[in-house]
Design an enzyme around this catalytic site. Structure first.
Site, PDB file in Angstrom:
ATOM      1  N   HIS A 235      -3.847  -1.958   2.359  1.00  0.00           N
ATOM      2  CA  HIS A 235      -3.720  -3.414   2.264  1.00  0.00           C
ATOM      3  C   HIS A 235      -4.436  -4.135   3.392  1.00  0.00           C
ATOM      4  CE1 HIS A 235      -0.603  -3.840   5.430  1.00  0.00           C
ATOM      5  NE2 HIS A 235      -0.011  -2.773   4.911  1.00  0.00           N
ATOM      6  N   CYS A 252       1.358   2.574   6.180  1.00  0.00           N
ATOM      7  CA  CYS A 252       0.260   2.157   5.302  1.00  0.00           C
ATOM      8  C   CYS A 252      -1.088   2.275   6.006  1.00  0.00           C
ATOM      9  CB  CYS A 252       0.465   0.721   4.844  1.00  0.00           C
ATOM     10  SG  CYS A 252       1.895   0.491   3.766  1.00  0.00           S
TER      11      CYS A 252
END
Length: 406
Positions: A235, A252
């Site tokens: 992301h 992430c």
């Protein structure tokens, strides 16, 4: 207008303090690599500035960096370097007292600078490929490889089964580092995954920037090894910053918003492989070819044994530790296959769309994914399958896990 007005108070203090860590310390006496794929524009400009500083041309470096900061006022690392260059040009050394929190933030930004510069100074990858990619199936237009140890994401195009480097980006990983094992360990997983969906800006909190691409962690091998957790995404970043420091996420993979947009444009939801590895070994195309040939020969022998209804030879390709998608161990799987094959008079097995990926974090293991078209005298199916092949101490390839390709 002076560029210092763009600096946050924390960075103003840190930039002045940083004269003790000169820019020249980043720029080691080594030739700049020219064989790597293009960096993002902002990173390229910053690295060019550091190169000018290495040469002692502070005036040009400051002018160029001023332009970058004006275009990217949220690029905290660029702000930091700008302050240091201003001090370096005067020849002064100022060492104010700063809080532990300020020092931690400054150190994290220095890690980002060193990481970016180390990639620039790395040996050229021109004419080489990462050894984690042995063969790419035609259905995959691109493959993503994330080198977690060096905070770098690589985007490869598929050229007749061989990866071609298109671009690469600086990336942030989990605060706990690489190798996720349990939920909450703040680590980024090592393994082979694929993009499951796209979440656009309107669906997300500002933390995730312009969008997110979740991956299918935990995959079949993760589950077999008892790894837990969820919510591993690629992301973007909040608009208040251009990038995050090397270890700042909860697991992430995080890249700049501009880089995310580039990546997203080259992703096929449900297909694009994402290989996350701790370190990347670049080898010649010829070295990969010999490994691919050896493994494909084993896969073909396995297929031929099955098609020939040679159950004994077929089962020999399954390791003693094998586990099937249905949870059967080697003994239960062998009993099941013998029962099934006993009523077969004819079997046809065709394999297509074959990908071969060396599995990161596992010793001598390769993930083999393919489309399997199976027909017999009483049954037909076409499925996407995945097998995890391991090379034993005798050099033989055997299957340790077989499942639907997830």
């Amino acid at each position: 207008m002076t560029m210092l007005r763009f600096c946050a108070p924390l960075l103003l203090v840190c930039c002045v303090w940083l004269i003790a860590w000169p820019v020249a310390g980043l720029a080691a006496d080594a030739p700049v690599s020219s064989g790597n794929a293009p960096h993002s524009d902002a990173e390229s400009q910053l690295l060019a500035v550091l190169n000018l500083a290495q040469q002692g041309d502070y005036d040009s470096a400051i002018d160029d960096l001023s332009d970058l900061i004006q275009a990217r006022p949220n690029f905290r690392l660029a702000q930091l370097v700008y302050g240091e260059l201003m001090v370096a040009r005067t020849g002064r050394s100022i060492d104010p007292q700063i809080s532990a929190n300020m020092r931690d933030q400054r150190d994290a930004l220095l890690d980002e600078a060193k990481t970016r510069w180390a990639h620039r100074m790395a040996a050229s990858t021109d004419g080489k490929v990462p050894d984690v990619i042995l063969q790419i199936a035609p259905q995959y237009e691109h493959v993503i490889v994330v080198d977690l140890s060096n905070n770098r994401l690589y985007l490869f195009a598929n050229e007749q089964g061989v990866p071609r480097l298109v671009s690469d980006f600086y990336t942030t990983i989990g605060r706990g580092g690489a190798g996720k094992q349990v939920e909450g360990d703040m680590r980024t997983p090592i393994g082979i995954y694929h993009i499951t969906k796209y979440l656009n800006d309107n669906m997300l909190p500002e933390l995730y920037g312009v969008g997110a691409l979740p991956v299918n962690y935990p995959n079949a091998l993760d589950r077999a090894k008892g790894r837990t957790g969820y919510g591993i995404w690629l992301h973007g970043v909040p608009r208040t910053t251009y990038s995050r420091t090397p270890r700042a996420s909860e697991g992430c993979v995080v890249i700049a918003n501009d880089d995310f947009e580039t990546l997203k444009a080259n992703v096929t939801i449900g297909k694009t492989p994402v290989i996350m590895t701790a370190g990347l070994n670049w080898v010649s195309v010829g070295a990969v070819e010999s490994q691919r040939t050896s493994l494909l020969a084993a896969v073909e022998d396995w297929r031929h044994s099955w098609q020939s209804i040679d159950t004994q030879s077929y089962l020999a390709y399954y390791a003693p530790s094998f586990v099937s998608a249905a949870g059967r161990d080697k003994a239960a799987f062998a009993a099941y296959k013998k029962q099934v094959n006993a009523v077969k008079t004819d079997i046809s097995v065709d394999l297509s769309q074959i990908s071969l990926f060396r599995y990161p974090g596992e010793d001598k293991m390769v993930k083999v994914a393919f489309t399997q078209d199976y027909s017999s005298n009483n049954y037909h199916s076409e499925d996407r399958k995945a097998q995890y092949w391991h090379q034993n101490d005798q050099g033989d390839w055997q299957i340790v896990l077989e499942t639907e390709d997830d």
